[in-house]
Scaffold this active site. Sequence first.
Site, PDB file in Angstrom:
ATOM      1  N   LYS A  25       0.849  -1.198   0.000  1.00  0.00           N
ATOM      2  CA  LYS A  25       0.000   0.000   0.000  1.00  0.00           C
ATOM      3  C   LYS A  25       0.879   1.241   0.000  1.00  0.00           C
ATOM      4  O   LYS A  25       1.714   1.424   0.886  1.00  0.00           O
ATOM      5  CB  LYS A  25      -0.924   0.010   1.229  1.00  0.00           C
TER       6      LYS A  25
HETATM    7  O1  G3P Z   1      -7.850   1.803   4.623  1.00  0.00           O
HETATM    8  C1  G3P Z   1      -7.933   3.176   4.993  1.00  0.00           C
HETATM    9  C2  G3P Z   1      -8.859   3.305   6.148  1.00  0.00           C
HETATM   10  O2  G3P Z   1      -8.372   2.517   7.224  1.00  0.00           O
HETATM   11  C3  G3P Z   1      -9.038   4.744   6.605  1.00  0.00           C
HETATM   12  O3  G3P Z   1     -10.175   4.723   7.429  1.00  0.00           O
HETATM   13  O4  G3P Z   1     -11.734   5.571   9.159  1.00  0.00           O
HETATM   14  O5  G3P Z   1      -9.313   6.310   9.148  1.00  0.00           O
HETATM   15  O6  G3P Z   1     -10.884   7.128   7.366  1.00  0.00           O
HETATM   16  P1  G3P Z   1     -10.532   5.999   8.332  1.00  0.00           P
END
Ligand code: G3P
Length: 222
Positions: free
Chosen positions: A87
Site C-alpha cells: 500500500k
Molecule cells: O484503509 C484506509 C482506512 O483505514 C481509513 O479509514 O476511518 O481512518 O478514514 P478511516
Amino acid sequence: MKLIIDTANIDKIKDYLNYLPVDGVTTNPSILKKEGNIDFVEHMKEIRSLIGSDKSLHIQTIATDYDGIIKDARKIVELIDKNVYIKVPVSKDGLAAIKTLKAEGFKITATAIYSEIQALLATELGADYLAPYVNRMTNLNSDPYEVINNVAYNIAATNSETHILAASFKNIDQVLKAVQAGSTHVTVGSDVVDLFLKDANISKAVTDFSNDWNDVHGNFEI
Ligand code: G3P
C-alpha cells in the site's frame, strides 16, 4: 462485492473468516497502532497464515520519501511474502515509487486517495488496487461516489486491470453506495463489519421460526 477486512486484529479476522466471504485483509500504520506494541513481521505472517495465499494481504509502507518507500516495499516482500500488495499513499513520492515498484513486479495498492486525479494517475501507472477514502472525502464535502463512478468508467474505457477498493467507511450505507458507484472491492473496518448482521429483525425472525416449530413438535430438532 469483494469484501476485504480493514483490521489487524487477529481475533476479529478469525471470527469473520468463519462466516463472511472474506477476500483479504488491509492494514496501515493507524490500524496496526490499535493492536499495541506488536511484532510487525510476526503479526503480518500470522494474518497471512489465517487467510491463506488465495486471499489478498495489503501492507502499507511507512516512509514518505521515494527511497524510503522503495526500501519499505522490498523489506515487506522479503520479510513476509512476495504476494503482499504494497500500500502506497498517492503522493508525488508515492507515485514515483509506484512507477518503480510496478516495473519491478510488485503488487500495488494505491491508497490515501481523496481525488479523481490521484486515482487516474495511479491507474495509469499500473496500480492493482485503488483505495479512495469514502468517509474522509465525505467529511471534506467531496462526492466519493462521483469519483468512484468516474474512475470506474475510466478503468473500463481503458481496459485497465486496476480494481477500485473503496475504503474509509463509518456506516453500511457508505459501503453500499461505493459498490453501487462501481467499486468492485471494499475494505471495511470491524466497527462497520460488526453492524452487517446486527439487525434485531433478523434474530427475531430466527427465534420465531424455531418457536413455531417447537409449538407443534415440542422440540427444536428436525
Ligand atoms: O484503509 C484506509 C482506512 O483505514 C481509513 O479509514 O476511518 O481512518 O478514514 P478511516
